[in-house]
Design an enzyme around this catalytic site. Structure first.
Site, PDB file in Angstrom:
ATOM      1  N   SER A   1       0.860  -1.195   0.000  1.00 19.90           N
ATOM      2  CA  SER A   1       0.000   0.000   0.000  1.00 19.90           C
ATOM      3  C   SER A   1       0.888   1.236   0.000  1.00 19.90           C
ATOM      4  CB  SER A   1      -0.869   0.021   1.261  1.00 19.90           C
ATOM      5  OG  SER A   1      -1.509   1.285   1.408  1.00 19.90           O
TER       6      SER A   1
ATOM      7  N   TYR B   1      -1.567   0.234  10.879  1.00 21.52           N
ATOM      8  CA  TYR B   1      -1.828  -0.221   9.504  1.00 21.52           C
ATOM      9  C   TYR B   1      -0.621   0.102   8.627  1.00 21.52           C
ATOM     10  CZ  TYR B   1      -3.727  -0.822   4.847  1.00 21.52           C
ATOM     11  OH  TYR B   1      -3.907  -1.226   3.557  1.00 21.52           O
TER      12      TYR B   1
HETATM   13  P1  NDP Z   1     -11.809  -5.649   0.770  1.00 16.64           P
HETATM   14  O1  NDP Z   1     -12.261  -5.450   2.168  1.00 16.64           O
HETATM   15  O2  NDP Z   1     -12.750  -5.368  -0.334  1.00 16.64           O
HETATM   16  O3  NDP Z   1     -11.228  -7.135   0.608  1.00 16.64           O
HETATM   17  C1  NDP Z   1     -10.426  -7.726   1.593  1.00 16.64           C
HETATM   18  C2  NDP Z   1     -10.346  -9.216   1.340  1.00 16.64           C
HETATM   19  O4  NDP Z   1      -9.465  -9.808   2.305  1.00 16.64           O
HETATM   20  C3  NDP Z   1     -11.688  -9.907   1.475  1.00 16.64           C
HETATM   21  O5  NDP Z   1     -11.810 -10.856   0.450  1.00 16.64           O
HETATM   22  C4  NDP Z   1     -11.598 -10.598   2.819  1.00 16.64           C
HETATM   23  O6  NDP Z   1     -12.379 -11.789   2.774  1.00 16.64           O
HETATM   24  C5  NDP Z   1     -10.117 -10.936   2.881  1.00 16.64           C
HETATM   25  N1  NDP Z   1      -9.631 -11.150   4.231  1.00 16.64           N
HETATM   26  C6  NDP Z   1      -9.544 -10.266   5.250  1.00 16.64           C
HETATM   27  N2  NDP Z   1      -9.080 -10.850   6.352  1.00 16.64           N
HETATM   28  C7  NDP Z   1      -8.868 -12.155   6.032  1.00 16.64           C
HETATM   29  C8  NDP Z   1      -8.388 -13.276   6.748  1.00 16.64           C
HETATM   30  N3  NDP Z   1      -8.054 -13.178   8.046  1.00 16.64           N
HETATM   31  N4  NDP Z   1      -8.276 -14.462   6.103  1.00 16.64           N
HETATM   32  C9  NDP Z   1      -8.620 -14.569   4.811  1.00 16.64           C
HETATM   33  N5  NDP Z   1      -9.090 -13.540   4.079  1.00 16.64           N
HETATM   34  C10 NDP Z   1      -9.202 -12.351   4.685  1.00 16.64           C
HETATM   35  O7  NDP Z   1     -10.508  -4.724   0.629  1.00 16.64           O
HETATM   36  P2  NDP Z   1      -9.437  -4.547  -0.568  1.00 16.64           P
HETATM   37  O8  NDP Z   1      -9.728  -5.419  -1.717  1.00 16.64           O
HETATM   38  O9  NDP Z   1      -9.283  -3.112  -0.796  1.00 16.64           O
HETATM   39  O10 NDP Z   1      -8.147  -5.041   0.199  1.00 16.64           O
HETATM   40  C11 NDP Z   1      -7.306  -6.064  -0.268  1.00 16.64           C
HETATM   41  C12 NDP Z   1      -5.875  -5.730   0.118  1.00 16.64           C
HETATM   42  O11 NDP Z   1      -5.497  -4.497  -0.483  1.00 16.64           O
HETATM   43  C13 NDP Z   1      -5.635  -5.565   1.614  1.00 16.64           C
HETATM   44  O12 NDP Z   1      -4.395  -6.173   1.926  1.00 16.64           O
HETATM   45  C14 NDP Z   1      -5.543  -4.042   1.783  1.00 16.64           C
HETATM   46  O13 NDP Z   1      -4.761  -3.685   2.896  1.00 16.64           O
HETATM   47  C15 NDP Z   1      -4.879  -3.640   0.482  1.00 16.64           C
HETATM   48  N6  NDP Z   1      -5.020  -2.271   0.030  1.00 16.64           N
HETATM   49  C16 NDP Z   1      -6.248  -1.688  -0.148  1.00 16.64           C
HETATM   50  C17 NDP Z   1      -6.337  -0.392  -0.644  1.00 16.64           C
HETATM   51  C18 NDP Z   1      -7.639   0.303  -0.829  1.00 16.64           C
HETATM   52  O14 NDP Z   1      -7.640   1.560  -0.869  1.00 16.64           O
HETATM   53  N7  NDP Z   1      -8.746  -0.389  -1.006  1.00 16.64           N
HETATM   54  C19 NDP Z   1      -5.124   0.349  -1.026  1.00 16.64           C
HETATM   55  C20 NDP Z   1      -3.902  -0.347  -0.769  1.00 16.64           C
HETATM   56  C21 NDP Z   1      -3.855  -1.619  -0.298  1.00 16.64           C
HETATM   57  P3  NDP Z   1     -13.265 -12.388   3.959  1.00 16.64           P
HETATM   58  O15 NDP Z   1     -13.740 -11.242   4.803  1.00 16.64           O
HETATM   59  O16 NDP Z   1     -14.351 -13.134   3.251  1.00 16.64           O
HETATM   60  O17 NDP Z   1     -12.313 -13.290   4.674  1.00 16.64           O
HETATM   61  C1  8X3 Z   2      -5.048   1.582   1.706  1.00 17.47           C
HETATM   62  C2  8X3 Z   2      -4.743   2.942   1.219  1.00 17.47           C
HETATM   63  O1  8X3 Z   2      -4.228   5.324   1.967  1.00 17.47           O
HETATM   64  O2  8X3 Z   2      -6.123   4.203   2.992  1.00 17.47           O
HETATM   65  O3  8X3 Z   2      -3.893   0.877   2.009  1.00 17.47           O
HETATM   66  O4  8X3 Z   2      -3.895   3.593   3.577  1.00 17.47           O
HETATM   67  S1  8X3 Z   2      -4.739   4.065   2.512  1.00 17.47           S
END
Ligand code: NDP
Ligand code: 8X3
Length: 252
Positions: free
Chosen positions: A140, A153
């Protein structure tokens, strides 16, 4: 035999969009998340639409034994994993350091660092046997630059950054590619999770901004897998055009 992609966190956001993108390009998929109903729905649609094979692995990445079992129990033909999208993760809370909830911190560390590493280790062991594979880790912008009230985070994503580098160094001798992807603001379920269901706070994150979509990020992730065997994108930051880094945004 089609290529195989193992995607964690495939029930939503980036993981789901990656499942769609890799399916559209003929990959067979191993999909993980905790919500089985969501995975079943996604799997049924993609199998029907693209005629690919999909295996579901429902587990919590924080459970070390469950991660190991999910990987070691794969049949031989499914062990030939070409791409790991190591994406499952979350943020919880947006609090000043001294006020933050310790349970939130524990969950983020256990998921984003430890669970992330359990998955990478288990899958990399299969890739090492074949002397090929591509690990794509979800970092991220928060791991590149700390922002106010981002404390733990940001630290977990900084760990993803460091561990991605460490994996790349240690896997050089095995011919395994390691790519770290660092997205900025993307509208998925991320902020609803972070603000624990508070939809207004979640929406405010993207106010005046055209955020990335999950599909934007999946397109870039897929692109990194299309390069020749001798070419590896190590580290890639992708933000909305209105965002420079984890702090600076130009909102309209
Ligand atoms: P979502 O919340 O849409 O998706 C998160 C996914 O992670 C879900 O499928 C959830 O599935 C799964 N998950 C969470 N905890 C667990 C666990 N303990 N075991 C297995 N699966 C898990 O968020 P994003 O798609 O945005 O996030 C995906 C990744 O991208 C994360 O690592 C996040 O930190 C990162 N990220 C997101 C950004 C954003 O702005 N959206 C920017 C930068 C990075 P379920 O709950 O069914 O287990
Ligand atoms: C998710 C992007 O800027 O909310 O990792 O941390 S930010």
């Amino acid at each position: 035999m089609s290529k195989i992609a193992f995607i964690t966190g495939a029930s939503s956001g980036f993981g789901k969009a990656c499942a769609e993108k890799f399916a559209a390009n003929g990959y067979n998929l191993i999909l993980n998340a905790r919500r089985e109903d969501r995975l079943n729905e996604i799997s049924n649609v993609l199998k029907e639409q693209y005629g690919i094979q999909i295996l579901l692995r429902v587990f919590d990445v924080r459970e070390q034994q469950a991660v190991s079992d999910a990987v070691t129990s794969l049949h031989d033909e499914w062990k030939a994993i070409d791409v790991l999208v190591n994406n499952a993760g979350l943020a919880l809370g947006r609090d000043y350091f001294e006020e933050a909830d310790l349970d939130d911190w524990n969950i983020m560390v256990d998921t984003n660092i430890k669970g992330f590493a359990y998955v990478a280790k288990a899958v990399s062991q299969l890739m090492v046997l074949r002397k090929q594979g591509h690990i794509i880790n979800m970092g991220s912008v928060a791991g590149k630059l700390v922002y106010e009230r981002g404390n733990m985070y940001c630290a977990t994503k900084s760990a993803v950054d460091a561990l991605s580098h460490a994996m790349r160094v240690d896997m050089l001798r095995h011919n395994i590619k390691v790519t770290a992807i660092h997205p900025g603001a993307a509208e998925t379920e991320f902020s609803v999770v972070r603000f624990k269901g508070d939809e207004t706070s979640a929406r405010n994150v993207y106010a005046g901004l055209q955020p990335l979509t999950a599909a934007d990020v999946a397109d870039v992730i897929f692109y990194t897998t299309t390069l020749p065997p001798h070419v590896c994108i190590n580290d890639l930051v992708i933000t909305p055009t209105q965002q420079a880094d984890g702090i600076y945004m130009h909102r309209h």
